[in-house]
Design an enzyme around this catalytic site. Structure first.
Site, mmCIF file in Angstrom:
data_model
loop_
_atom_site.group_PDB
_atom_site.id
_atom_site.type_symbol
_atom_site.label_atom_id
_atom_site.label_comp_id
_atom_site.label_asym_id
_atom_site.label_seq_id
_atom_site.Cartn_x
_atom_site.Cartn_y
_atom_site.Cartn_z
ATOM 1 N N ASP A 11 67.172 19.399 67.100
ATOM 2 C CA ASP A 11 68.687 19.536 67.200
ATOM 3 C C ASP A 11 69.022 20.745 68.085
ATOM 4 O OD1 ASP A 11 71.118 19.130 66.536
ATOM 5 O OD2 ASP A 11 71.107 20.398 64.724
ATOM 6 N N SER A 12 70.354 20.667 68.326
ATOM 7 C CA SER A 12 70.887 21.899 69.252
ATOM 8 C C SER A 12 70.976 23.112 67.959
ATOM 9 C CB SER A 12 72.401 21.595 69.560
ATOM 10 O OG SER A 12 73.016 21.295 68.571
ATOM 11 N N TYR A 43 76.051 21.984 71.886
ATOM 12 C CA TYR A 43 76.009 21.181 72.900
ATOM 13 C C TYR A 43 77.065 20.412 72.931
ATOM 14 C CZ TYR A 43 70.701 21.381 73.381
ATOM 15 O OH TYR A 43 69.388 21.981 73.304
ATOM 16 N N CYS A 75 70.442 15.280 66.715
ATOM 17 C CA CYS A 75 71.302 15.711 67.223
ATOM 18 C C CYS A 75 72.251 14.587 67.859
ATOM 19 C CB CYS A 75 71.029 16.570 68.213
ATOM 20 S SG CYS A 75 72.517 17.258 69.158
ATOM 21 N N ASN A 76 73.635 14.254 67.197
ATOM 22 C CA ASN A 76 74.207 13.333 67.757
ATOM 23 C C ASN A 76 74.617 13.433 69.382
ATOM 24 O OD1 ASN A 76 75.303 11.129 65.665
ATOM 25 N ND2 ASN A 76 74.835 13.443 64.686
ATOM 26 N N THR A 77 74.958 14.738 69.858
ATOM 27 C CA THR A 77 75.229 14.831 71.102
ATOM 28 C C THR A 77 74.208 14.569 71.980
ATOM 29 O OG1 THR A 77 77.010 16.568 70.139
ATOM 30 C CG2 THR A 77 76.459 16.536 72.550
ATOM 31 N N GLU A 152 78.369 26.461 60.676
ATOM 32 C CA GLU A 152 77.523 27.518 61.127
ATOM 33 C C GLU A 152 78.253 28.975 60.328
ATOM 34 O OE1 GLU A 152 75.233 27.892 63.777
ATOM 35 O OE2 GLU A 152 75.344 25.729 63.517
ATOM 36 N N CYS A 190 77.954 13.526 63.418
ATOM 37 C CA CYS A 190 77.430 14.936 63.938
ATOM 38 C C CYS A 190 76.490 15.576 62.767
ATOM 39 C CB CYS A 190 78.698 16.027 64.272
ATOM 40 S SG CYS A 190 78.051 17.642 64.334
ATOM 41 N N HIS A 192 75.716 18.198 61.557
ATOM 42 C CA HIS A 192 76.457 19.237 60.786
ATOM 43 C C HIS A 192 77.415 18.991 59.777
ATOM 44 C CE1 HIS A 192 75.288 22.367 63.737
ATOM 45 N NE2 HIS A 192 75.687 23.230 63.095
HETATM 46 N N1 DGL Z 1 73.972 18.839 66.672
HETATM 47 C C1 DGL Z 1 75.207 18.625 67.148
HETATM 48 C C2 DGL Z 1 75.657 17.205 66.899
HETATM 49 O O1 DGL Z 1 75.036 16.375 65.972
HETATM 50 C C3 DGL Z 1 76.467 19.643 66.777
HETATM 51 C C4 DGL Z 1 76.349 20.801 67.096
HETATM 52 C C5 DGL Z 1 76.629 21.228 68.679
HETATM 53 O O2 DGL Z 1 77.732 20.656 69.106
HETATM 54 O O3 DGL Z 1 75.526 21.590 69.405
HETATM 55 O O4 DGL Z 1 76.460 16.740 67.514
#
Ligand code: DGL
Length: 278
Positions: A11-12, A43, A75-77, A152, A190, A192
């Protein structure tokens, strides 16, 4: 793949630990290596090219240096923008969170109308809209850029967070209504956002737009990962006594250790610092 699988999870930041948590609940006797690219988070506000480069670097570390035989992009992004780039970068099976999330939405929705909340980059990619459309669903996506920093900050139960969630969801539901949608499902697009699930469910319950079911793609991704792993010949999850988890972060390991347990639902243990360059 033979023996106990080493599963790389990326993940990011910390959010992907919600996916790791769901994985460990289903595969309690497997070996996991997690990378949180905290130095380069978020990300969600970056370009496809940058997200692809960062994600490929983490994937290569997990496979080449840690011996991961299977990758879960928690990580969705990264899943929305870089799944192809990751698959090109490593010679192991790669699972993202978008397809399992869309499948769970398909299973949950009676009306066929689905809402998706995600980062700016995920929404811009329309990856959820495409995955939902392939399953006969109409999806309306909304970027909620303030939510990642609030999580965060640890403000998962805070009046400010609740107000921000309310504003985003009110806007989203107003737009859905204007389009004639009768949405009965909300996808947390996402990693988070599962930490905000209680707040999100409270806000949804206080509206008058009818019941909306919340889909956490962490759960559906873990289920998909278990299915894929069991389909791999020679995999023997269960051959070690208990879950082994090794966590790497590209920025402050202290912060990762402090906040990570909240996402993982148990202490993250000693986190190792990883330098992936700039
Ligand atoms: N992990 C990212 C997601 O699931 C969210 C945090 C980011 O923007 O890096 O999209």
């Amino acid at each position: 793949m033979s023996g106990v699988p080493t599963i790389g999870v990326f993940d990011s930041g910390f959010g992907g630990l919600t996916v790791l948590r769901a994985l460990t609940e289903r595969l309690p006797q497997a070996r996991f290596v997690f990378v949180g690219d905290t130095a380069r988070l978020p990300y969600g506000s970056k370009s496809r090219r940058t997200v692809a480069r960062y994600s490929a670097e983490s994937a290569q570390f997990l496979v080449r240096a840690q011996g991961a035989q299977f990758l879960v992009i928690a990580c969705n992004t990264a899943s929305a923008l870089a799944l192809d780039a990751i698959e090109d970068a490593v010679p192991v099976p790669v699972l993202g969170v978008i397809e399992p999330g869309a499948s769970a939405a398909r299973a949950a929705s009676q009306t066929g109308d689905v809402l998706v909340v995600a980062t700016e980059a995920t929404v811009q990619s329309h990856a959820y809209a495409a995955a939902c459309s392939a399953r006969g669903l109409r999806a309306l996506e909304k970027a909620c850029p303030l939510l990642v920093p609030l999580v965060e900050e640890g403000w998962t139960e805070h009046a400010v967070t609740e107000e921000v969630v309310r504003i985003y969801l009110d806007e989203l539901r107003a737009e859905a209504a204007a389009r004639g949608m009768v949405a009965d499902t909300l996808v947390l697009g996402c990693t988070h956002y599962p930490l905000l699930r209680p707040v999100i469910e409270r806000v949804l319950a206080s509206g008058d737009a009818g019941a909306v079911r919340v889909i956490d793609s962490a759960e559906s991704t873990a289920e998909a990962a278990v299915g894929l792993l069991h389909a791999q010949p020679g995999t023997r999850a269960g051959a070690i006594a208990e879950t082994e988890i090794r966590c790497f972060a590209t920025d402050s390991v202290e912060k990762f250790e402090r906040l990570g347990s909240r996402f993982l639902g148990r202490p993250v243990g000693k986190v190792e610092l990883l330098d992936l360059g700039g």
